[in-house]
Design an enzyme around this catalytic site. Structure first.
Site, PDB file in Angstrom:
ATOM      1  N   HIS A  17      -2.236   7.688   6.149  1.00 31.51           N
ATOM      2  CA  HIS A  17      -1.728   8.864   6.871  1.00 31.51           C
ATOM      3  C   HIS A  17      -2.306   8.851   8.283  1.00 31.51           C
ATOM      4  O   HIS A  17      -3.538   8.951   8.438  1.00 31.51           O
ATOM      5  CB  HIS A  17      -2.166  10.155   6.172  1.00 31.51           C
ATOM      6  CG  HIS A  17      -1.620  10.265   4.779  1.00 31.51           C
ATOM      7  ND1 HIS A  17      -0.420  10.864   4.488  1.00 31.51           N
ATOM      8  CD2 HIS A  17      -2.111   9.816   3.590  1.00 31.51           C
ATOM      9  CE1 HIS A  17      -0.190  10.796   3.193  1.00 31.51           C
ATOM     10  NE2 HIS A  17      -1.202  10.164   2.612  1.00 31.51           N
ATOM     11  N   LEU A  18      -1.439   8.742   9.283  1.00 30.72           N
ATOM     12  CA  LEU A  18      -1.921   8.722  10.670  1.00 30.72           C
ATOM     13  C   LEU A  18      -1.660  10.036  11.399  1.00 30.72           C
ATOM     14  O   LEU A  18      -2.156  10.232  12.504  1.00 30.72           O
ATOM     15  CB  LEU A  18      -1.250   7.588  11.458  1.00 30.72           C
ATOM     16  CG  LEU A  18      -1.724   6.159  11.165  1.00 30.72           C
ATOM     17  CD1 LEU A  18      -0.883   5.164  11.958  1.00 30.72           C
ATOM     18  CD2 LEU A  18      -3.201   5.985  11.482  1.00 30.72           C
ATOM     19  N   ARG A  19      -0.803  10.906  10.795  1.00 30.07           N
ATOM     20  CA  ARG A  19      -0.421  12.166  11.464  1.00 30.07           C
ATOM     21  C   ARG A  19       0.251  11.868  12.805  1.00 30.07           C
ATOM     22  O   ARG A  19       0.817  10.816  13.002  1.00 30.07           O
ATOM     23  CB  ARG A  19      -1.631  13.101  11.654  1.00 30.07           C
ATOM     24  CG  ARG A  19      -2.552  13.234  10.452  1.00 30.07           C
ATOM     25  CD  ARG A  19      -1.909  13.799   9.236  1.00 30.07           C
ATOM     26  NE  ARG A  19      -2.902  14.129   8.218  1.00 30.07           N
ATOM     27  CZ  ARG A  19      -2.654  14.142   6.916  1.00 30.07           C
ATOM     28  NH1 ARG A  19      -1.452  13.851   6.443  1.00 30.07           N
ATOM     29  NH2 ARG A  19      -3.593  14.465   6.067  1.00 30.07           N
ATOM     30  N   ASN A  43       4.804  11.822   5.727  1.00 33.52           N
ATOM     31  CA  ASN A  43       4.725  13.272   5.468  1.00 33.52           C
ATOM     32  C   ASN A  43       4.219  14.049   6.687  1.00 33.52           C
ATOM     33  O   ASN A  43       3.249  14.790   6.613  1.00 33.52           O
ATOM     34  CB  ASN A  43       3.878  13.578   4.220  1.00 33.52           C
ATOM     35  CG  ASN A  43       2.420  13.158   4.357  1.00 33.52           C
ATOM     36  OD1 ASN A  43       2.099  12.233   5.085  1.00 33.52           O
ATOM     37  ND2 ASN A  43       1.536  13.856   3.651  1.00 33.52           N
ATOM     38  N   LYS A 101       9.354   6.755   0.379  1.00 34.82           N
ATOM     39  CA  LYS A 101       8.272   7.452  -0.314  1.00 34.82           C
ATOM     40  C   LYS A 101       8.826   8.635  -1.075  1.00 34.82           C
ATOM     41  O   LYS A 101       9.492   9.499  -0.499  1.00 34.82           O
ATOM     42  CB  LYS A 101       7.222   7.915   0.705  1.00 34.82           C
ATOM     43  CG  LYS A 101       6.064   8.706   0.113  1.00 34.82           C
ATOM     44  CD  LYS A 101       5.155   7.841  -0.751  1.00 34.82           C
ATOM     45  CE  LYS A 101       4.169   8.659  -1.572  1.00 34.82           C
ATOM     46  NZ  LYS A 101       2.947   8.983  -0.898  1.00 34.82           N
ATOM     47  N   LEU A 221      -5.579  14.458  -3.484  1.00 39.99           N
ATOM     48  CA  LEU A 221      -4.590  14.376  -4.560  1.00 39.99           C
ATOM     49  C   LEU A 221      -4.069  12.951  -4.667  1.00 39.99           C
ATOM     50  O   LEU A 221      -3.796  12.350  -3.627  1.00 39.99           O
ATOM     51  CB  LEU A 221      -3.439  15.351  -4.293  1.00 39.99           C
ATOM     52  CG  LEU A 221      -3.802  16.813  -4.548  1.00 39.99           C
ATOM     53  CD1 LEU A 221      -2.727  17.743  -4.005  1.00 39.99           C
ATOM     54  CD2 LEU A 221      -4.034  17.070  -6.038  1.00 39.99           C
ATOM     55  N   HIS A 253      -7.858  15.635   7.870  1.00 43.74           N
ATOM     56  CA  HIS A 253      -7.602  17.073   8.032  1.00 43.74           C
ATOM     57  C   HIS A 253      -8.758  17.643   8.827  1.00 43.74           C
ATOM     58  O   HIS A 253      -9.918  17.265   8.582  1.00 43.74           O
ATOM     59  CB  HIS A 253      -7.590  17.801   6.674  1.00 43.74           C
ATOM     60  CG  HIS A 253      -6.421  17.469   5.819  1.00 43.74           C
ATOM     61  ND1 HIS A 253      -5.189  18.051   5.977  1.00 43.74           N
ATOM     62  CD2 HIS A 253      -6.292  16.615   4.777  1.00 43.74           C
ATOM     63  CE1 HIS A 253      -4.346  17.580   5.068  1.00 43.74           C
ATOM     64  NE2 HIS A 253      -4.991  16.696   4.331  1.00 43.74           N
ATOM     65  N   ALA A 265      -5.900  18.944   0.559  1.00 44.66           N
ATOM     66  CA  ALA A 265      -6.257  17.695  -0.125  1.00 44.66           C
ATOM     67  C   ALA A 265      -6.239  16.546   0.870  1.00 44.66           C
ATOM     68  O   ALA A 265      -5.304  16.429   1.659  1.00 44.66           O
ATOM     69  CB  ALA A 265      -5.247  17.427  -1.234  1.00 44.66           C
TER      70      ALA A 265
END
Ligand code: NCD
Ligand code: ZN
Length: 365
Positions: A17-19, A43, A101, A221, A253, A265
């Site tokens: 996840h790189l945002r 996401n 995904k 998660l 986060h 999570a």
């Protein structure tokens, strides 16, 4: 055998996840310093659901790279009930899209656009099977009556296995497996299914976030399970079995979002993942399997070439100091604390360290 140095092909991260924006700029250098490539999770808010969004996101990732860093983002699309077959076809044909995904709606961070009715996505899944594009699954059901510790197992029974029975040729990666049941399922099925394992799930069990007070920085998660499951993951990761490869699921986060009445999570490991993995593999007397797990099995499943760069791991005398956190705007992101000192560090390999038989890592005393 105790070694103080070894050389392997440069690893890849098959789940990251790189945002976006400030967070992307803050984290990308941690991944590009360690990995040649990564499968980029879609996401975002809003999620990456079509080709144009994926291409624009890929550009933003490349534009955020620190000067001189090489890194290839491998893009994915977020599967929704509205996903268009043309996007899947074009994405695969042009090479932009490496996988789709699947998030069951509500399963995890930013999964509201995920799938509610699996029948609606069957035509897309059939097309993916036809063209060989892998489906990456967040394997947890979301029904309230299912205990959070059982959600992965129930997902396999109720969702994953029925889909795979209907479309046996669909290539599936069960992402971030956390149970011996998932390891057994993936191991016992044919070659169309593989699994990623995170670094943190090899190190922590559920005590990490529940014993001695609630520890939000160990909450992700799927949640870490009992010790017996952690041990099953370690056995799978260090076995050399080509069905298992590294996907860090490193998920930044801000602390304010994690340390809250309803904390997010996600565990952030991009900075020290490889150091942790060398520690884990050494502890299990399996350093000779680290290359398979981190650098060879992933590209083999995705049908991509292995990396041409090599890295040399060296064991230092003193523990390596990692930052406990780093800042993003006015916030902090906390880095995963494995709970033990780390001694393995890595750097690009010298010519002399690269074995002439270039498929075999050279292990040195
Ligand atoms: C991920 C995130 O923060 O995006 N969180 C996590 O705990 N793993 C989402 C996910 O992969 O489930
Ligand atoms: Zn993830």
């Amino acid at each position: 055998m105790s070694v103080s140095q070894f050389t392997i092909r440069q690893p890849d991260d098959w789940h990251l996840h790189l945002r976006d924006h400030d967070m992307l700029r803050a984290v990308i250098g941690h991944s590009s310093a360690n990995f040649a490539r990564a499968i980029i999770m879609p996401n975002l808010v809003p999620p990456v659901v079509n080709i144009d969004q994926a291409e624009a996101y890929r550009r933003r990732i490349l534009d955020s790279l620190p000067r001189g860093h090489q890194f290839e983002p491998l893009m994915t699309l977020y599967l929704t009930e509205e996903t268009k077959i043309e996007d899947v076809d074009t994405g695969a044909r042009t090479g932009l899209i490496k996988a789709l995904k699947l998030y069951p709606a509500g399963a995890t961070t930013n999964s509201d656009s995920g799938v509610r009715n699996f029948d609606k996505v069957m035509p897309v899944l059939e097309q993916m099977a036809d063209i060989g594009l892998p489906l990456l699954v967040h394997g947890e059901v979301t029904s309230h009556e299912v205990d959070i510790f059982d959600r992965e197992v129930v997902f396999i029974e109720r969702v994953l296995d029925p889909i795979r029975k209907k479309i046996p040729s669909l290539r599936v990666v069960m992402e971030h497996v956390t149970t011996s049941n998932a390891v057994d399922y993936v191991s016992s099925e044919g070659g169309n299914i593989a699994a990623t394992i995170t670094t943190h799930h090899l190190i922590i069990n559920r005590n990490a976030y529940l014993v001695g007070g609630i520890k939000p920085h160990f909450y992700c998660l799927p949640v870490a399970k009992r010790e017996e499951h952690r041990l099953a993951l370690r056995t799978a990761a260090t076995s050399g079995n080509p069905k298992f490869f590294l996907g860090t699921d490193s998920a930044p986060h801000p602390d304010s979002a994690k340390i809250s009445e309803c904390g997010c999570a996600g565990i952030y490991t991009s900075i020290n993942t490889l150091n942790c993995l060398a520690h884990v593999f050494e502890e299990d007397d399996a350093l000779d399997q680290l290359e398979a797990f981190a650098s060879l099995n992933g590209p083999a499943f995705y049908g991509l070439p292995v990396n041409q760069n090599w890295v040399t791991f060296k064991k230092s005398q003193e523990p390596i100091a990692f930052p406990k956190q780093f800042s993003v705007q006015n916030e902090h992101v906390t880095v995963f604390d494995p709970g033990f000192p780390l001694y393995w560090q890595h750097e690009p390999a010298n010519e002399s360290e690269i074995s002439s038989d270039d498929a075999v890592p050279r292990m040195r005393q």
